[in-house]
Write a protein that holds these residues in place. Sequence first.
Motif, short mmCIF file in Angstrom:
data_model
loop_
_atom_site.label_atom_id
_atom_site.label_comp_id
_atom_site.label_asym_id
_atom_site.label_seq_id
_atom_site.Cartn_x
_atom_site.Cartn_y
_atom_site.Cartn_z
N ILE A 28 0.90 -1.19 -0.09
CA ILE A 28 -0.17 -0.08 0.18
C ILE A 28 0.86 1.20 0.05
O ILE A 28 0.66 2.12 -0.68
N CYS A 29 1.92 1.22 0.77
CA CYS A 29 2.86 2.42 0.87
C CYS A 29 3.15 3.02 -0.53
O CYS A 29 3.22 4.31 -0.72
N SER A 30 3.83 2.14 -1.39
CA SER A 30 4.28 2.64 -2.63
C SER A 30 3.00 2.93 -3.50
O SER A 30 3.04 3.65 -4.52
N ALA A 31 1.92 2.40 -3.25
CA ALA A 31 0.62 2.58 -4.03
C ALA A 31 0.26 4.10 -3.70
O ALA A 31 -0.28 4.76 -4.46
N LEU A 32 0.53 4.70 -2.71
CA LEU A 32 0.12 5.80 -2.15
C LEU A 32 1.43 6.78 -2.60
O LEU A 32 0.89 8.01 -3.23
N ALA A 33 2.52 6.35 -2.84
CA ALA A 33 3.49 7.46 -3.04
C ALA A 33 3.86 7.69 -4.37
O ALA A 33 4.51 8.52 -4.68
N VAL A 34 3.91 6.51 -5.28
CA VAL A 34 4.22 6.77 -6.63
C VAL A 34 3.24 7.01 -7.91
O VAL A 34 3.30 6.91 -9.03
N ALA A 149 -3.11 5.44 -10.46
CA ALA A 149 -2.34 6.88 -11.41
C ALA A 149 -3.13 7.47 -12.26
O ALA A 149 -2.98 8.45 -12.68
N PHE A 150 -3.73 6.53 -13.11
CA PHE A 150 -4.65 7.16 -14.10
C PHE A 150 -5.59 8.05 -13.77
O PHE A 150 -5.50 9.31 -14.23
N PHE A 151 -6.53 7.81 -12.57
CA PHE A 151 -7.38 8.79 -12.30
C PHE A 151 -6.81 10.01 -11.49
O PHE A 151 -7.12 11.13 -11.58
N ARG A 152 -5.67 9.78 -10.81
CA ARG A 152 -5.02 10.65 -9.90
C ARG A 152 -4.45 11.82 -10.67
O ARG A 152 -4.37 13.15 -10.65
N GLU A 153 -3.68 11.31 -11.68
CA GLU A 153 -3.17 12.33 -12.75
C GLU A 153 -4.15 13.09 -13.66
O GLU A 153 -4.01 14.27 -13.68
N LEU A 154 -5.11 12.33 -14.25
CA LEU A 154 -6.14 12.94 -15.12
C LEU A 154 -7.09 14.02 -14.36
O LEU A 154 -7.12 15.20 -14.65
N LEU A 155 -7.45 13.60 -13.05
CA LEU A 155 -8.37 14.49 -12.37
C LEU A 155 -7.58 15.62 -11.70
O LEU A 155 -8.07 16.57 -11.32
N LEU A 188 -5.13 6.65 -1.27
CA LEU A 188 -5.78 5.58 -0.20
C LEU A 188 -7.29 5.53 -0.75
O LEU A 188 -8.09 4.46 -0.62
N ILE A 189 -8.00 6.80 -1.07
CA ILE A 189 -9.28 6.75 -1.26
C ILE A 189 -9.72 6.02 -2.52
O ILE A 189 -10.70 5.21 -2.63
N VAL A 190 -8.79 6.26 -3.79
CA VAL A 190 -9.12 5.58 -4.84
C VAL A 190 -8.93 3.95 -4.72
O VAL A 190 -9.76 3.23 -5.17
N VAL A 191 -7.92 3.76 -3.94
CA VAL A 191 -7.79 2.21 -3.54
C VAL A 191 -8.85 1.62 -3.07
O VAL A 191 -9.47 0.56 -3.14
N ALA A 192 -9.31 2.50 -1.79
CA ALA A 192 -10.78 2.08 -1.15
C ALA A 192 -11.83 1.87 -1.94
O ALA A 192 -12.77 0.79 -2.03
N CYS A 193 -12.03 2.48 -2.90
CA CYS A 193 -13.09 2.59 -4.00
C CYS A 193 -12.95 1.42 -5.08
O CYS A 193 -14.01 0.58 -5.26
#
Length: 208
Positions: A28-34, A149-155, A188-193
């Motif tokens: 999870i840590c790297s999923a949040l960081a990169v 990353a797709f949703f974070r960068e796009l939005l 973290l919220i996107v992962v939760a979704c």
Amino acid sequence: MAEKNSNRKIFFNPLSKDNPVIVQILGICSALAVTAKLEPAIVMGLSVIAVLAFSNVIISLIRNTIPTNIRIIVQLVVVAGLVVIVNQLLLAYAYDVSKQLSVFIGLIITNCILMGRLEAFAMSNRPWPSFLDGVGNGLGYTVILVIVAFFRELLGSGTLFGYQIVPDWMYEHGYENNGLMILPPMALIVVACIIWIQRSYNKDLQDK
């Protein structure tokens, strides 16, 4: 046929029903960081696939010669050696992305997914199934990173791979990038979704 079905299960289960991130809640840590940008997320995912696959094979090949009381140390040495190789390749051929990933490439050494698969699978299975397990779990990890990353960068930035996707006319009519999306808590919220959606379609996971 039974072996073929077993290998297929080993490879494909980590992509959904036994995904290391959204089912086992590892890495999870790297999923949040990169995952603020798509490019470093993909490179991180490919790095983990390579390290996990080859470390699984190496540990599987030497598993019968590793003393039980130092097996974790041996696993760490193998992973560390592969991480150094990957890091040097990135510095040579993808320097900008390597700088974006910073210390997180080095932290692959302590990624729970790697140590978990080495201990739980490679130490008790042959090289080919271990290779499939490594690639499968690496792909499962990478798929989640890419989606986030797709949703974070796009939005968050209105771009993908650094190229503007949101047209200028939308900004001219009042559209604004969501700055919260590039902050780690939003990952973290996107992962939760993703977890919520996945468990909605996989009833057998709802009691876990």
